[in-house]
Design a protein around this motif. Structure first.
Motif, PDB file in Angstrom:
ATOM      1  N   LEU A 294      -5.170   2.030  -8.880  1.00 49.57           N
ATOM      2  CA  LEU A 294      -4.306   3.104  -8.624  1.00 49.57           C
ATOM      3  C   LEU A 294      -5.352   4.427  -8.057  1.00 49.57           C
ATOM      4  O   LEU A 294      -6.338   4.211  -8.021  1.00 49.57           O
ATOM      5  CB  LEU A 294      -3.622   3.493 -10.145  1.00 49.57           C
TER       6      LEU A 294
ATOM      7  N   TYR B 162       0.608   7.145   2.326  1.00 50.68           N
ATOM      8  CA  TYR B 162       0.753   6.748   1.179  1.00 50.68           C
ATOM      9  C   TYR B 162      -0.152   7.335  -0.061  1.00 50.68           C
ATOM     10  O   TYR B 162      -1.521   7.382   0.189  1.00 50.68           O
ATOM     11  CB  TYR B 162       0.590   4.965   1.104  1.00 50.68           C
ATOM     12  N   SER B 163       0.097   7.902  -0.946  1.00 53.80           N
ATOM     13  CA  SER B 163      -0.844   8.335  -2.014  1.00 53.80           C
ATOM     14  C   SER B 163      -0.141   7.998  -3.451  1.00 53.80           C
ATOM     15  O   SER B 163       0.922   8.287  -3.569  1.00 53.80           O
ATOM     16  CB  SER B 163      -0.882   9.872  -2.154  1.00 53.80           C
ATOM     17  N   VAL B 164      -1.068   7.530  -4.377  1.00 52.58           N
ATOM     18  CA  VAL B 164      -0.558   7.149  -5.698  1.00 52.58           C
ATOM     19  C   VAL B 164      -1.776   7.164  -6.585  1.00 52.58           C
ATOM     20  O   VAL B 164      -3.030   6.829  -6.414  1.00 52.58           O
ATOM     21  CB  VAL B 164      -0.025   5.767  -5.785  1.00 52.58           C
TER      22      VAL B 164
ATOM     23  N   SER C 211       1.820   9.763 -10.652  1.00 51.02           N
ATOM     24  CA  SER C 211       2.590  10.257  -9.818  1.00 51.02           C
ATOM     25  C   SER C 211       2.369   9.460  -8.406  1.00 51.02           C
ATOM     26  O   SER C 211       1.342   8.664  -8.194  1.00 51.02           O
ATOM     27  CB  SER C 211       2.411  11.652  -9.393  1.00 51.02           C
ATOM     28  N   TYR C 212       3.179   9.714  -7.660  1.00 51.27           N
ATOM     29  CA  TYR C 212       3.150   8.972  -6.061  1.00 51.27           C
ATOM     30  C   TYR C 212       3.916   9.971  -4.977  1.00 51.27           C
ATOM     31  O   TYR C 212       4.547  10.810  -5.350  1.00 51.27           O
ATOM     32  CB  TYR C 212       3.951   7.649  -6.056  1.00 51.27           C
TER      33      TYR C 212
ATOM     34  N   SER D  97       8.866  11.516  -3.671  1.00 50.25           N
ATOM     35  CA  SER D  97       7.786  11.669  -4.468  1.00 50.25           C
ATOM     36  C   SER D  97       8.409  11.582  -5.988  1.00 50.25           C
ATOM     37  O   SER D  97       9.436  11.664  -6.284  1.00 50.25           O
ATOM     38  CB  SER D  97       7.132  13.295  -4.244  1.00 50.25           C
TER      39      SER D  97
ATOM     40  N   ILE E 268       5.356   8.049 -12.076  1.00 47.53           N
ATOM     41  CA  ILE E 268       5.159   6.578 -12.610  1.00 47.53           C
ATOM     42  C   ILE E 268       5.269   6.482 -14.256  1.00 47.53           C
ATOM     43  O   ILE E 268       4.365   7.208 -14.783  1.00 47.53           O
ATOM     44  CB  ILE E 268       3.921   6.011 -11.940  1.00 47.53           C
TER      45      ILE E 268
ATOM     46  N   PHE F 116       8.905   3.418 -10.926  1.00 46.53           N
ATOM     47  CA  PHE F 116       8.706   4.753 -10.203  1.00 46.53           C
ATOM     48  C   PHE F 116      10.101   5.614 -10.455  1.00 46.53           C
ATOM     49  O   PHE F 116      11.248   5.196 -10.191  1.00 46.53           O
ATOM     50  CB  PHE F 116       8.888   4.505  -8.813  1.00 46.53           C
TER      51      PHE F 116
ATOM     52  N   SER G 211      11.201   4.778  -2.752  1.00 45.95           N
ATOM     53  CA  SER G 211      10.655   4.453  -4.188  1.00 45.95           C
ATOM     54  C   SER G 211      10.830   2.961  -4.840  1.00 45.95           C
ATOM     55  O   SER G 211      10.263   2.340  -5.312  1.00 45.95           O
ATOM     56  CB  SER G 211      11.246   5.448  -5.294  1.00 45.95           C
TER      57      SER G 211
END
Length: 237
Positions: free
Chosen positions: A11, A35-37, A41-42, A67, A70, A75, A130
């Motif tokens: 992560l 992509y960002s996680v 959160s994501y 967005s 998690i 998600f 998601s």
């Protein structure tokens, strides 16, 4: 829809990827995917556009973003956005979720038909970006119900996962192939429940310590077969 896979130990990742879309060896366009996680959160953003000769005959520009938070590997979306502009059609959809239910919905231009499903009364809704990302992150065969994209509600499953041993792609390990299958398909605004997406197959590969990236897609839609290939990617820690 496209995504990447991360294990719990991988992560807090940020990644940009560039793909090419082809049909019968004809270059149709490209996809830029962000992509960002992290552990809580994501955020995912997908931009696609036509180029070359196709951009003059059948131009298109699209954007999809999602967005949320998690919780125990699941998600939980907060906001979903999609826009599409083609030669003759332009559409934007905005969705806001709150406590796993729909809090706000906007479609531009608005749909004049009366919805056949009161989606504001449904619980445990999730947007398609998601949902696909959750399937990939869990990296196992499972089904996610009540996927809502503003026009349809359906279930999506990851099936037939298997190791790919006959391919060797530089820079990637542990190649995995899988199918995504749509079921329980319901149109919200139309009288029929036809699903034009007949096949979605992907190959993913481990690029960085439990961090998986889609490398290749086959999408069969309306009798046409589209292929999407990874051209390049950048990982930002």
């Amino acid at each position: 829809m496209f995504g990447a896979v991360v294990s719990k130990g991988a992560l807090s990742k940020n990644l940009n990827a560039h793909y090419e879309i082809t049909w019968n060896s004809i270059n149709l366009g490209e996809i830029f995917w962000g992509y960002s996680v992290n552990s809580e959160s994501y955020y995912f953003e997908i931009n696609l556009q036509s180029y070359g000769a196709v951009s003059k005959l059948l131009p298109f520009v699209g954007k999809y973003s999602s967005s949320g938070r998690i919780e125990s590997g699941a998600f939980k979306p907060f906001k979903y956005y999609q826009s599409w502009k083609g030669k003759k059609k332009e559409k934007t959809i905005k969705i806001i979720f709150n406590n796993n239910k729909l809090d706000f919905f906007e479609s531009v231009p608005p749909t004049k038909r009366v919805p056949k499903i009161n989606f504001y009364e449904l619980s445990n809704l999730i947007d398609p970006v998601s949902a696909v990302m959750q399937l990939l992150i869990n990296n196992r065969s499972e089904t996610i119900d009540r996927v809502f994209d503003g026009r349809r509600i359906y279930s999506i499953s990851s099936t037939n996962k298997k190791d790919v041993k006959n391919k060797n792609i530089d820079g990637f390990n542990n190649l995995i192939q899988y199918n995504l299958v749509i079921s329980n398909y319901q149109n919200i605004w139309k009288d029929h429940n036809k699903n034009n997406l007949k096949k979605f197959q992907a190959i993913i590969g481990e690029v960085d310590n439990g961090f998986f990236l889609p490398l290749f897609f086959i999408i069969k839609n309306k009798g046409l077969v589209f292929k999407i290939n990874l051209l390049e990617h950048t990982i930002k820690n």
